[in-house]
Design a protein around this motif. Structure first.
Motif, PDB file in Angstrom:
ATOM      1  N   PHE A   1       7.678   3.901   5.213  1.00 50.30           N
ATOM      2  CA  PHE A   1       9.073   3.450   5.072  1.00 50.30           C
ATOM      3  C   PHE A   1       9.976   4.615   4.672  1.00 50.30           C
ATOM      4  O   PHE A   1      11.053   4.807   5.246  1.00 50.30           O
ATOM      5  N   VAL A   2       9.559   5.380   3.684  1.00 53.84           N
ATOM      6  CA  VAL A   2      10.372   6.495   3.189  1.00 53.84           C
ATOM      7  C   VAL A   2      10.630   7.516   4.296  1.00 53.84           C
ATOM      8  O   VAL A   2      11.771   7.944   4.508  1.00 53.84           O
ATOM      9  N   ILE A   3       9.588   7.896   5.018  1.00 56.64           N
ATOM     10  CA  ILE A   3       9.730   8.894   6.089  1.00 56.64           C
ATOM     11  C   ILE A   3      10.661   8.390   7.185  1.00 56.64           C
ATOM     12  O   ILE A   3      11.537   9.132   7.661  1.00 56.64           O
ATOM     13  N   GLN A   4      10.507   7.131   7.584  1.00 54.66           N
ATOM     14  CA  GLN A   4      11.360   6.587   8.636  1.00 54.66           C
ATOM     15  C   GLN A   4      12.816   6.487   8.188  1.00 54.66           C
ATOM     16  O   GLN A   4      13.736   6.798   8.956  1.00 54.66           O
ATOM     17  N   ILE A   5      13.055   6.062   6.956  1.00 51.80           N
ATOM     18  CA  ILE A   5      14.422   5.938   6.444  1.00 51.80           C
ATOM     19  C   ILE A   5      15.068   7.316   6.330  1.00 51.80           C
ATOM     20  O   ILE A   5      16.229   7.509   6.715  1.00 51.80           O
ATOM     21  N   LEU A   6      14.328   8.303   5.810  1.00 52.95           N
ATOM     22  CA  LEU A   6      14.878   9.655   5.699  1.00 52.95           C
ATOM     23  C   LEU A   6      15.151  10.259   7.074  1.00 52.95           C
ATOM     24  O   LEU A   6      16.136  10.985   7.253  1.00 52.95           O
ATOM     25  N   SER A   7      14.319   9.955   8.046  1.00 52.37           N
ATOM     26  CA  SER A   7      14.537  10.440   9.403  1.00 52.37           C
ATOM     27  C   SER A   7      15.838   9.875   9.984  1.00 52.37           C
ATOM     28  O   SER A   7      16.611  10.597  10.622  1.00 52.37           O
ATOM     29  N   VAL A   8      16.076   8.599   9.750  1.00 50.78           N
ATOM     30  CA  VAL A   8      17.318   7.977  10.218  1.00 50.78           C
ATOM     31  C   VAL A   8      18.524   8.614   9.523  1.00 50.78           C
ATOM     32  O   VAL A   8      19.525   8.930  10.167  1.00 50.78           O
ATOM     33  N   MET A   9      18.413   8.824   8.220  1.00 53.52           N
ATOM     34  CA  MET A   9      19.516   9.436   7.476  1.00 53.52           C
ATOM     35  C   MET A   9      19.808  10.847   7.981  1.00 53.52           C
ATOM     36  O   MET A   9      20.973  11.228   8.146  1.00 53.52           O
ATOM     37  N   LYS A  10      18.774  11.622   8.250  1.00 52.99           N
ATOM     38  CA  LYS A  10      18.958  12.981   8.761  1.00 52.99           C
ATOM     39  C   LYS A  10      19.622  12.959  10.131  1.00 52.99           C
ATOM     40  O   LYS A  10      20.535  13.749  10.400  1.00 52.99           O
ATOM     41  N   THR A  11      19.182  12.064  11.005  1.00 54.10           N
ATOM     42  CA  THR A  11      19.760  11.954  12.344  1.00 54.10           C
ATOM     43  C   THR A  11      21.241  11.598  12.272  1.00 54.10           C
ATOM     44  O   THR A  11      22.068  12.183  12.976  1.00 54.10           O
TER      45      THR A  11
ATOM     46  N   PRO B   1       0.821  -1.214   0.000  1.00 57.64           N
ATOM     47  CA  PRO B   1       0.000   0.000   0.000  1.00 57.64           C
ATOM     48  C   PRO B   1       0.860   1.271   0.000  1.00 57.64           C
ATOM     49  O   PRO B   1       1.936   1.308   0.604  1.00 57.64           O
ATOM     50  N   GLU B   2       0.370   2.296  -0.672  1.00 57.50           N
ATOM     51  CA  GLU B   2       1.116   3.550  -0.771  1.00 57.50           C
ATOM     52  C   GLU B   2       1.394   4.149   0.604  1.00 57.50           C
ATOM     53  O   GLU B   2       2.479   4.678   0.863  1.00 57.50           O
ATOM     54  N   SER B   3       0.449   4.036   1.507  1.00 59.02           N
ATOM     55  CA  SER B   3       0.650   4.586   2.854  1.00 59.02           C
ATOM     56  C   SER B   3       1.816   3.892   3.572  1.00 59.02           C
ATOM     57  O   SER B   3       2.586   4.532   4.298  1.00 59.02           O
ATOM     58  N   LEU B   4       1.962   2.591   3.344  1.00 58.73           N
ATOM     59  CA  LEU B   4       3.070   1.852   3.948  1.00 58.73           C
ATOM     60  C   LEU B   4       4.408   2.259   3.315  1.00 58.73           C
ATOM     61  O   LEU B   4       5.406   2.440   4.006  1.00 58.73           O
TER      62      LEU B   4
END
Length: 71
Positions: free
Chosen positions: A41-51, A34-37
């Motif tokens: 994933f994208v938001i969580q991965i980008l958050s980790v990369m930013k941190t 699903p697009e929401s899933l």
């Protein structure tokens, strides 16, 4: 450098859950993500990369085998 992380025994990786060989033989409805899933994933991965980058470190390798799914 010491890296500390939580241990999740038998937690599947993103590769195992959605892109494994066993899933490739399934019908399109069974393998649809699903697009929401995907956005989650994208938001969580980008958050980790930013941190990581904000703390002055570099993320050298990020692949589907290094992302585990816990829920």
């Amino acid at each position: 450098m010491i890296v500390v992380y939580d241990y999740f025994p038998r937690a599947p990786t993103l590769l195992e859950k959605y892109f494994s060989q066993t899933n490739r033989g399934a019908s399109l409805e069974d393998t649809h993500i699903p697009e929401s899933l995907l956005w989650s994933f994208v938001i969580q991965i980008l958050s980790v990369m930013k941190t990581i980058h904000t703390s002055g470190m570099a993320l050298r390798v990020l692949d589907l085998t290094s992302i585990i799914l816990t829920n």
